[in-house]
Design a protein around this motif. Structure first.
Motif, PDB file in Angstrom:
ATOM      1  N   LYS A   1       0.774  -1.148  -0.068  1.00 29.78           N
ATOM      2  CA  LYS A   1      -0.004   0.057  -0.054  1.00 29.78           C
ATOM      3  C   LYS A   1       0.697   1.397  -0.022  1.00 29.78           C
ATOM      4  N   GLU A   2       2.171   1.167  -0.481  1.00 28.73           N
ATOM      5  CA  GLU A   2       2.935   2.389  -0.748  1.00 28.73           C
ATOM      6  C   GLU A   2       3.720   2.370  -1.956  1.00 28.73           C
ATOM      7  N   ALA A   3       4.011   3.549  -2.426  1.00 27.20           N
ATOM      8  CA  ALA A   3       5.057   3.611  -3.443  1.00 27.20           C
ATOM      9  C   ALA A   3       6.094   4.656  -2.861  1.00 27.20           C
ATOM     10  N   ALA A   4       7.269   4.180  -2.971  1.00 24.26           N
ATOM     11  CA  ALA A   4       8.304   5.154  -2.149  1.00 24.26           C
ATOM     12  C   ALA A   4       9.126   5.762  -3.195  1.00 24.26           C
ATOM     13  N   LEU A   5       9.191   7.084  -2.849  1.00 26.71           N
ATOM     14  CA  LEU A   5       9.805   7.651  -4.168  1.00 26.71           C
ATOM     15  C   LEU A   5      11.426   7.836  -3.995  1.00 26.71           C
ATOM     16  N   GLY A   6      12.143   7.817  -5.191  1.00 26.65           N
ATOM     17  CA  GLY A   6      13.612   7.547  -4.862  1.00 26.65           C
ATOM     18  C   GLY A   6      14.094   8.376  -6.152  1.00 26.65           C
ATOM     19  N   TYR A   7      15.511   8.973  -6.046  1.00 22.29           N
ATOM     20  CA  TYR A   7      16.142   9.594  -7.169  1.00 22.29           C
ATOM     21  C   TYR A   7      17.563   9.616  -6.874  1.00 22.29           C
TER      22      TYR A   7
ATOM     23  N   THR B   1      -5.416   2.382  -3.109  1.00 22.50           N
ATOM     24  CA  THR B   1      -4.484   2.910  -3.985  1.00 22.50           C
ATOM     25  C   THR B   1      -3.187   3.081  -3.144  1.00 22.50           C
ATOM     26  N   PRO B   2      -2.029   3.007  -3.571  1.00 18.48           N
ATOM     27  CA  PRO B   2      -0.946   3.113  -2.944  1.00 18.48           C
ATOM     28  C   PRO B   2      -0.702   4.713  -2.353  1.00 18.48           C
ATOM     29  N   LEU B   3      -0.125   4.700  -1.282  1.00 20.09           N
ATOM     30  CA  LEU B   3       0.251   6.055  -0.674  1.00 20.09           C
ATOM     31  C   LEU B   3       1.667   6.583  -0.946  1.00 20.09           C
ATOM     32  N   LEU B   4       1.936   7.604  -1.591  1.00 17.86           N
ATOM     33  CA  LEU B   4       3.312   7.882  -1.737  1.00 17.86           C
ATOM     34  C   LEU B   4       4.037   8.444  -0.422  1.00 17.86           C
ATOM     35  N   THR B   5       5.236   7.664  -0.570  1.00 21.13           N
ATOM     36  CA  THR B   5       5.962   7.803   0.638  1.00 21.13           C
ATOM     37  C   THR B   5       7.691   8.042   0.263  1.00 21.13           C
ATOM     38  N   ALA B   6       8.251   8.358   1.257  1.00 16.24           N
ATOM     39  CA  ALA B   6       9.970   8.244   1.038  1.00 16.24           C
ATOM     40  C   ALA B   6      10.459   8.015   2.428  1.00 16.24           C
ATOM     41  N   TYR B   7      11.584   7.077   2.413  1.00 14.58           N
ATOM     42  CA  TYR B   7      12.501   6.726   3.379  1.00 14.58           C
ATOM     43  C   TYR B   7      13.638   7.332   3.439  1.00 14.58           C
ATOM     44  N   VAL B   8      14.024   7.760   4.477  1.00 15.04           N
ATOM     45  CA  VAL B   8      15.255   8.693   4.482  1.00 15.04           C
ATOM     46  C   VAL B   8      16.236   8.258   5.657  1.00 15.04           C
ATOM     47  N   GLU B   9      17.405   8.222   5.397  1.00 15.11           N
ATOM     48  CA  GLU B   9      18.322   7.943   6.346  1.00 15.11           C
ATOM     49  C   GLU B   9      18.932   9.451   7.043  1.00 15.11           C
TER      50      GLU B   9
ATOM     51  N   ASP C   1      -2.614  -3.982  -2.737  1.00 19.16           N
ATOM     52  CA  ASP C   1      -2.478  -5.190  -2.384  1.00 19.16           C
ATOM     53  C   ASP C   1      -1.973  -6.156  -3.610  1.00 19.16           C
ATOM     54  N   ALA C   2      -2.713  -5.858  -4.627  1.00 15.18           N
ATOM     55  CA  ALA C   2      -2.364  -6.652  -5.960  1.00 15.18           C
ATOM     56  C   ALA C   2      -1.125  -6.205  -6.625  1.00 15.18           C
ATOM     57  N   LEU C   3      -0.498  -5.295  -6.079  1.00 16.02           N
ATOM     58  CA  LEU C   3       0.772  -4.574  -6.553  1.00 16.02           C
ATOM     59  C   LEU C   3       1.905  -4.824  -5.697  1.00 16.02           C
ATOM     60  N   SER C   4       1.698  -5.488  -4.498  1.00 13.76           N
ATOM     61  CA  SER C   4       2.813  -5.770  -3.693  1.00 13.76           C
ATOM     62  C   SER C   4       3.260  -7.142  -3.584  1.00 13.76           C
ATOM     63  N   ALA C   5       4.196  -7.420  -4.395  1.00 10.70           N
ATOM     64  CA  ALA C   5       4.610  -8.618  -4.671  1.00 10.70           C
ATOM     65  C   ALA C   5       6.291  -8.787  -4.561  1.00 10.70           C
ATOM     66  N   SER C   6       6.923  -7.694  -4.780  1.00 10.60           N
ATOM     67  CA  SER C   6       8.406  -7.679  -4.960  1.00 10.60           C
ATOM     68  C   SER C   6       8.981  -7.655  -3.355  1.00 10.60           C
ATOM     69  N   PRO C   7       9.935  -8.722  -3.099  1.00 10.65           N
ATOM     70  CA  PRO C   7      10.359  -8.847  -1.880  1.00 10.65           C
ATOM     71  C   PRO C   7      11.280  -7.404  -1.449  1.00 10.65           C
ATOM     72  N   ARG C   8      11.875  -6.742  -2.507  1.00  7.79           N
ATOM     73  CA  ARG C   8      12.818  -5.958  -2.120  1.00  7.79           C
ATOM     74  C   ARG C   8      12.247  -4.579  -1.962  1.00  7.79           C
ATOM     75  N   ALA C   9      12.826  -3.898  -1.038  1.00  8.42           N
ATOM     76  CA  ALA C   9      12.568  -2.416  -0.696  1.00  8.42           C
ATOM     77  C   ALA C   9      13.674  -1.719  -0.289  1.00  8.42           C
ATOM     78  N   SER C  10      13.688  -0.523  -0.602  1.00  7.44           N
ATOM     79  CA  SER C  10      14.786   0.229  -0.312  1.00  7.44           C
ATOM     80  C   SER C  10      14.805   0.786   1.231  1.00  7.44           C
ATOM     81  N   ALA C  11      15.660   0.167   2.115  1.00 11.08           N
ATOM     82  CA  ALA C  11      15.479   0.444   3.447  1.00 11.08           C
ATOM     83  C   ALA C  11      16.583   1.490   3.507  1.00 11.08           C
ATOM     84  N   ASP C  12      17.481   1.666   2.842  1.00  8.49           N
ATOM     85  CA  ASP C  12      18.487   2.673   2.660  1.00  8.49           C
ATOM     86  C   ASP C  12      18.195   3.672   1.328  1.00  8.49           C
TER      87      ASP C  12
END
Length: 446
Positions: free
Chosen positions: A210-216, A251-259, A344-355
């Protein structure tokens, strides 16, 4: 201007089924002619040799077939093709088709363009800004990706690409097929319009429920020039307007994860409209290295067949739900859908960017907004794991491809705790990482 602009639709129809679809094809021709798209209908024999004689090859054309035999003839000639279901062919099976359509008069030009690009192996254009074009990656982009990771600051926050360039090409090829093909979005490349140079990457990490994390990430010599603000603003608009990512109605919530050390990225997030979530991220026993976002996308880890994808099920959120479908083995009505698929239908990948993006929960919002000398969005989500963390191999355990931290470059294994042939654990967030949530104007933080 899109140099791959679609010019013609060619419907190849068997003689005995032509009466069933004549009316809707006439309607489609009338509708699409107003958008500058020509529709040609060819009645053909299903016999391969006979069909080949009557079906001409056109440039910048998308072909449709109403039978499996005609579809295979088109594919054997290297023509970009998809299946066409109508009243006379409602149960037809199109082996190998990424797209099936029905009611062609209800599909707009933008959707046909996306089907064409996918069928022809061309990258989708995601967005344009004054200075940049944002599009999907291609295998030819691999050599241009390495300079993005060469400077010290990039190495500080992000994991490098695989030293073996051929292996990296395999990884990118898998990402194109399994991530773009399955989810319809991911991490894209940024092309500078003035010289065609690849200067960065931007997009959304897949795999968080339920999230889509922005990155660049931008090349060192292209930082502090406003590119990150310009490009990230464009991809956020694309996510909201085209993908429908609002955090509402499933629909996914737009998020970002930041160190914590990446103050520049935190400032940029505030300028883009993100705000820190109310609570700090939950510590995880899984290391940031193990959770670094990855291009090592395997068919098993990303979920079943690439044809059962949001992308395959609908080329554009503007297309009607009943207009596009994906699996020739199941009725079109059962499979018709849109890119506004549930998270839920779009959340299949086991990889997420923790950093993913880096920043500190100990620094106040005011402090982040104050420094004028900040490196304007130099670094953020790492779309690849370090070589040796996760990758793809067809010879993985039990013949299935999966993802696991610690796999050798170019290899794959079953993640700890996952059953043989299953995807590895869901993404987690490491200690010291702050979660940001996109907040549209006039709304509170979710």
């Amino acid at each position: 201007m899109n140099k791959n602009k679609l010019c013609k639709l060619v419907f190849t129809i068997e003689e005995e089924t032509a009466p069933f679809c004549a009316k809707e094809l006439d309607e489609a021709a009338a509708e699409l002619s107003e958008e500058g798209l020509e529709v040609l209908v060819i009645r053909a024999d299903s016999h391969e040799k006979n069909a080949a004689r009557v079906i001409p090859s056109f440039g910048k054309a998308l072909y449709f077939a109403d039978s499996a035999a005609l579809f295979q003839t088109l594919c054997s000639r290297g023509l970009p093709a998809a299946g066409y279901l109508h009243a006379g062919r409602s149960g037809e099976s199109f082996q190998g088709a990424s797209y099936l359509i029905e009611r062609p008069q209800d599909i707009d030009r933008a959707s046909y363009q996306k089907i064409y690009e996918r069928a022809a192996g061309l990258p989708w254009t995601i967005a344009e800004t004054d200075r940049c074009l944002i599009r999907e990656m291609t295998v030819d982009d691999v050599e241009s990706l390495y300079p993005l990771y060469e400077d010290e600051q990039a190495r500080r926050f992000l994991k490098p690409l695989c030293p073996d360039h051929d292996k990296e090409r395999e990884i990118v090829r898998a990402y194109i097929e399994k991530v773009y093909g399955l989810f319809g979005y991911g991490v894209w490349v940024v092309i500078r319009k003035t010289d065609g140079a690849l200067i960065g990457r931007a997009g959304f990490e897949v795999g968080r429920k339920k999230e889509a994390a922005l990155g660049y990430l931008f090349r060192k010599d292209c930082r502090r020039q406003g590119y990150a603000l310009e490009v990230c603003g464009a991809v956020l608009r694309f996510a909201r307007e085209e993908l429908g990512f609002t955090g509402e109605d499933g629909t996914p919530l737009l998020t970002a994860y930041v160190e914590e050390e990446n103050i520049a990225s935190r400032r940029l997030l505030l300028r883009l409209g993100f705000m820190p979530a109310a609570a700090p991220a939950v510590p995880s026993q899984t290391s940031a290295d193990a959770l670094s976002a990855s291009l090592r996308a395997s068919a098993d880890a990303l979920g079943a067949s690439p044809r059962a994808s949001a992308d395959a099920l609908s080329a554009s959120p503007r297309a009607s739900a009943g207009a596009l479908s994906a699996s020739p083995q199941t009725s079109a009505d059962a499979l018709s859908t849109s890119l506004r698929a549930s998270a839920d239908a779009l959340s299949a990948s086991p990889r997420a960017s923790a950093d993913a993006l880096s920043a500190s929960p100990r620094v106040s919002t005011d402090a982040l907004s104050a420094s004028p000398q900040a490196d304007e969005g130099a670094l953020s989500v790492a779309p690849e794991a370090a070589c040796g963390e996760a990758s793809v191999a067809p010879e993985a355990a039990c013949g299935e491809a999966s993802v696991a931290p610690g796999a050798a470059c170019g290899e794959a294994s079953v993640a700890p705790g996952a059953s043989c042939g299953e995807a590895s654990v869901a993404p987690a967030v490491p200690a010291g990482t702050l979660r940001y949530v996109y907040r549209p104007a006039g709304r509170g933080v979710q």
